[in-house]
Design a protein around this motif. Sequence first.
Motif, PDB file in Angstrom:
ATOM      1  N   TYR A 120       7.371 -33.502  84.048  1.00 27.75           N
ATOM      2  CA  TYR A 120       7.760 -32.178  84.425  1.00 27.75           C
ATOM      3  C   TYR A 120       8.186 -31.817  85.635  1.00 27.75           C
ATOM      4  N   VAL A 121       8.669 -30.539  85.755  1.00 21.94           N
ATOM      5  CA  VAL A 121       9.323 -30.399  86.999  1.00 21.94           C
ATOM      6  C   VAL A 121       8.491 -29.967  88.274  1.00 21.94           C
ATOM      7  N   THR A 122       8.415 -30.744  89.230  1.00 20.32           N
ATOM      8  CA  THR A 122       7.445 -30.372  90.280  1.00 20.32           C
ATOM      9  C   THR A 122       8.158 -29.399  91.452  1.00 20.32           C
ATOM     10  N   GLU A 123       9.556 -29.587  91.324  1.00 18.80           N
ATOM     11  CA  GLU A 123      10.115 -28.511  92.217  1.00 18.80           C
ATOM     12  C   GLU A 123      11.694 -28.546  91.989  1.00 18.80           C
ATOM     13  N   ALA A 124      12.261 -27.300  91.738  1.00 16.88           N
ATOM     14  CA  ALA A 124      13.554 -27.013  91.675  1.00 16.88           C
ATOM     15  C   ALA A 124      14.142 -26.160  92.626  1.00 16.88           C
ATOM     16  N   ARG A 125      15.502 -26.502  93.109  1.00 11.16           N
ATOM     17  CA  ARG A 125      15.975 -25.903  94.228  1.00 11.16           C
ATOM     18  C   ARG A 125      17.362 -25.544  94.099  1.00 11.16           C
ATOM     19  N   GLU A 136      31.167 -12.765  95.771  1.00 15.34           N
ATOM     20  CA  GLU A 136      31.144 -11.939  94.741  1.00 15.34           C
ATOM     21  C   GLU A 136      31.064 -12.724  93.394  1.00 15.34           C
ATOM     22  N   ASP A 137      31.722 -13.810  93.334  1.00 10.43           N
ATOM     23  CA  ASP A 137      31.762 -14.653  92.141  1.00 10.43           C
ATOM     24  C   ASP A 137      31.619 -16.084  92.525  1.00 10.43           C
ATOM     25  N   LEU A 138      31.147 -16.902  91.523  1.00 10.52           N
ATOM     26  CA  LEU A 138      30.533 -18.136  91.727  1.00 10.52           C
ATOM     27  C   LEU A 138      31.083 -19.196  90.651  1.00 10.52           C
ATOM     28  N   GLY A 139      31.174 -20.439  91.180  1.00 14.86           N
ATOM     29  CA  GLY A 139      31.858 -21.347  90.267  1.00 14.86           C
ATOM     30  C   GLY A 139      30.451 -22.102  89.702  1.00 14.86           C
ATOM     31  N   ASP A 140      30.326 -23.541  89.969  1.00 16.77           N
ATOM     32  CA  ASP A 140      29.106 -24.103  89.560  1.00 16.77           C
ATOM     33  C   ASP A 140      27.912 -23.924  90.275  1.00 16.77           C
ATOM     34  N   ILE A 141      26.884 -23.786  89.555  1.00 15.32           N
ATOM     35  CA  ILE A 141      25.596 -23.705  90.425  1.00 15.32           C
ATOM     36  C   ILE A 141      24.907 -25.034  90.877  1.00 15.32           C
ATOM     37  N   ASP A 142      24.771 -25.257  92.014  1.00 20.51           N
ATOM     38  CA  ASP A 142      24.181 -26.512  92.496  1.00 20.51           C
ATOM     39  C   ASP A 142      22.631 -26.483  92.373  1.00 20.51           C
ATOM     40  N   ILE A 143      22.129 -27.493  91.823  1.00 19.21           N
ATOM     41  CA  ILE A 143      20.723 -27.353  91.625  1.00 19.21           C
ATOM     42  C   ILE A 143      20.126 -28.915  91.945  1.00 19.21           C
ATOM     43  N   GLN A 144      18.964 -28.801  92.584  1.00 20.72           N
ATOM     44  CA  GLN A 144      18.148 -30.274  92.855  1.00 20.72           C
ATOM     45  C   GLN A 144      16.985 -30.084  91.847  1.00 20.72           C
ATOM     46  N   ILE A 145      16.682 -30.977  91.191  1.00 22.67           N
ATOM     47  CA  ILE A 145      15.482 -31.105  90.291  1.00 22.67           C
ATOM     48  C   ILE A 145      14.558 -32.451  90.816  1.00 22.67           C
ATOM     49  N   ASP A 146      13.332 -32.273  91.117  1.00 23.08           N
ATOM     50  CA  ASP A 146      12.384 -33.132  91.400  1.00 23.08           C
ATOM     51  C   ASP A 146      11.362 -33.270  89.876  1.00 23.08           C
ATOM     52  N   LEU A 147      11.217 -34.344  89.486  1.00 25.86           N
ATOM     53  CA  LEU A 147      10.385 -34.729  88.379  1.00 25.86           C
ATOM     54  C   LEU A 147       9.132 -35.750  88.669  1.00 25.86           C
ATOM     55  N   GLY A 148       8.248 -35.368  87.871  1.00 31.33           N
ATOM     56  CA  GLY A 148       6.958 -36.057  88.439  1.00 31.33           C
ATOM     57  C   GLY A 148       6.351 -36.485  86.652  1.00 31.33           C
ATOM     58  N   LEU A 149       5.709 -37.440  86.432  1.00 29.10           N
ATOM     59  CA  LEU A 149       5.053 -37.895  85.390  1.00 29.10           C
ATOM     60  C   LEU A 149       3.972 -36.907  85.038  1.00 29.10           C
ATOM     61  N   TYR A 212      11.536 -22.767  91.832  1.00 28.39           N
ATOM     62  CA  TYR A 212      10.348 -23.295  91.215  1.00 28.39           C
ATOM     63  C   TYR A 212       9.660 -24.398  91.692  1.00 28.39           C
ATOM     64  N   LYS A 213       8.377 -24.045  91.728  1.00 28.25           N
ATOM     65  CA  LYS A 213       7.359 -25.221  92.147  1.00 28.25           C
ATOM     66  C   LYS A 213       5.956 -25.318  91.325  1.00 28.25           C
ATOM     67  N   ASP A 214       5.796 -26.291  91.277  1.00 30.80           N
ATOM     68  CA  ASP A 214       4.431 -26.587  90.091  1.00 30.80           C
ATOM     69  C   ASP A 214       3.714 -27.929  90.572  1.00 30.80           C
ATOM     70  N   SER A 215       2.321 -27.668  90.577  1.00 30.62           N
ATOM     71  CA  SER A 215       1.625 -28.945  90.711  1.00 30.62           C
ATOM     72  C   SER A 215       0.644 -29.508  89.233  1.00 30.62           C
ATOM     73  N   TYR A 216       1.443 -28.940  88.152  1.00 32.90           N
ATOM     74  CA  TYR A 216       0.958 -29.210  87.060  1.00 32.90           C
ATOM     75  C   TYR A 216      -0.411 -28.694  86.714  1.00 32.90           C
ATOM     76  N   GLU A 217      -0.501 -27.696  86.274  1.00 33.75           N
ATOM     77  CA  GLU A 217      -1.803 -27.151  85.701  1.00 33.75           C
ATOM     78  C   GLU A 217      -1.354 -26.494  84.236  1.00 33.75           C
ATOM     79  N   MET A 218      -1.743 -26.988  83.417  1.00 31.47           N
ATOM     80  CA  MET A 218      -1.649 -26.623  81.829  1.00 31.47           C
ATOM     81  C   MET A 218      -2.260 -25.131  81.597  1.00 31.47           C
TER      82      MET A 218
END
Length: 219
Positions: A120-125, A136-149, A212-218
Amino acid sequence: MKLNSNDLICGIKAKLIRDFFDKHQQIQDPKGPYATDFTALGLSTQKDIRLFIERLEKEGYYTKKTTHNKHIYWERENKALGITNVKFIKRISRAKADKILNDLIERIKELKEDSYYISYVTEARVFGSYLDDRAEDLGDIDIQIDLGLKPGYTHDQANKIGWERSEHKNLNFLMHICYANETEPKRFLKNRNRYLSFNGDSKEEHRHKVIYKDSYEME
């Protein structure tokens, strides 16, 4: 970086120069036995090649260096490396970029709930040009994804599942063991969207905004 494929860098079209930068971490001495091939850039004479290298050096794309036995070469700098990451895609409005990010966040939530995925994603930036409010306009969107089990999975189990799901694929050892806990979830999150550019740098490398930030609570 706002760059079109037909823009000129050191007198060469940006798409051609991007591919050249990507291929050549070093430029070898044009007069030496292992001279770099410049024909893809339309350069063939010693004079044109020499002037081009001088321009690359002057504008900070490559730095001239000398080996211990006095052989000359030029090494690629970060400025050139940045060009290699440019995608020549149609630019989009900020509203469209916002929608792409909102859709990404929804998929992050879906990933969390889908029992097939073991991460699952613990944090997205988001970072890069998206953070520039003046753009006013953009090309690609730069994303960092942290994953945890997800709870209930160990790293050994994740490695085993990765091997089972990728055993028919031609991958190296690391790609096999990371397949279930990293490759599959990131592929799901990207959803073949060419405007999303996932970056593996640490959060300290770039000024960023947490989306996005998550500590995993279903639910």
